[in-house]
Design an enzyme around this catalytic site. Sequence first.
Site, mmCIF file in Angstrom:
data_model
loop_
_atom_site.group_PDB
_atom_site.id
_atom_site.type_symbol
_atom_site.label_atom_id
_atom_site.label_comp_id
_atom_site.label_asym_id
_atom_site.label_seq_id
_atom_site.Cartn_x
_atom_site.Cartn_y
_atom_site.Cartn_z
ATOM 1 N N VAL A 1 0.859 -1.341 0.147
ATOM 2 C CA VAL A 1 0.057 -0.016 -0.159
ATOM 3 C C VAL A 1 0.963 1.216 -0.141
ATOM 4 O O VAL A 1 1.997 1.360 0.592
ATOM 5 C CB VAL A 1 -0.949 -0.144 1.048
ATOM 6 C CG1 VAL A 1 -0.337 -0.078 2.677
ATOM 7 C CG2 VAL A 1 -1.731 1.347 1.338
ATOM 8 N N SER A 2 0.618 2.322 -1.022
ATOM 9 C CA SER A 2 1.281 3.496 -1.130
ATOM 10 C C SER A 2 2.989 3.332 -1.089
ATOM 11 O O SER A 2 3.235 2.510 -2.176
ATOM 12 C CB SER A 2 0.975 4.343 0.407
ATOM 13 O OG SER A 2 1.141 5.708 0.138
#
Length: 284
Positions: free
Chosen positions: A101-102
């Site tokens: 994520v990210s």
Amino acid sequence: MSNAFIFRTIELDGQRIRTAVRPGNGTLTPLLLFNGIGANLELVFPFVQALSPDLEVIAFDVPGVGGSSTPSTPYRFPGLAKLAARMLDYLDYGQVCALGVSWGGALAQQFAHDYPERCKKLVLCATSAGAVMIPGKPKVLMRMASPRRYIQPSYGVHIAPDIYGGAFRRDPGLAMKHAAKVRSSGKVGYYWQLAAGLGWTSIHWLHKIKQPTLVLAGDDDPIIPLANMRLLAWRIPNAELHVIDDGHLFLVTRAETVAPIIMKFLEEERQRAIIHPRPQLARS
């Protein structure tokens, strides 16, 4: 099955790495989580709890974050991918599926590229191809360049609607809950994570990622505009894109919606093509 985590701190390359494993029942390939910048592993627990209890999940704090030690010099993404592979060896895992994520999505791309035999499937959430990305708003990026939101919770609560978007704009209580789970290791570890990504891009090798890939994007993400996720899904040969009606942290704020999408993707076994035998010639 229990949703309890087993915590261990292990020594690798002179670093203390804090790990958490949520045991599964062994029927599915375990899922390795790569978290966002500055984010300790507790921040993804609401998402993990929403996944099927049959799925084994491995989370860890990268060097300089949460309960892991801070190195004297920064790692680059290839070095962090190698460290993750060594951690899997230490914990006795062979093949895993990877979810990033990210900032962790960049690391997950690197892991899938460098260790294709260790990575069965790839899930990319609210991330980009790095240096070539279409950037978020300058005000948002300036706030992301500082670890202040992790070190000073009241500031994190104040800026959460602007930087995370989506549900954080509508529910002030979300930022308070999020801030309560933050465990900062200080400024150096955060700056080391920023350094890991300086000049990094995956754009020139995304076409070599052969794993089935699920790309998940928020439609109100101030940090990673949606166009970045469309680019990933276009460049990765075996990718599908899902757009979620939320902001940057949809993995946590929309866990009950996102978890079933991810479980369906992880449980799918691609059917091999059936090659029919040539029909026998009718006997005379």
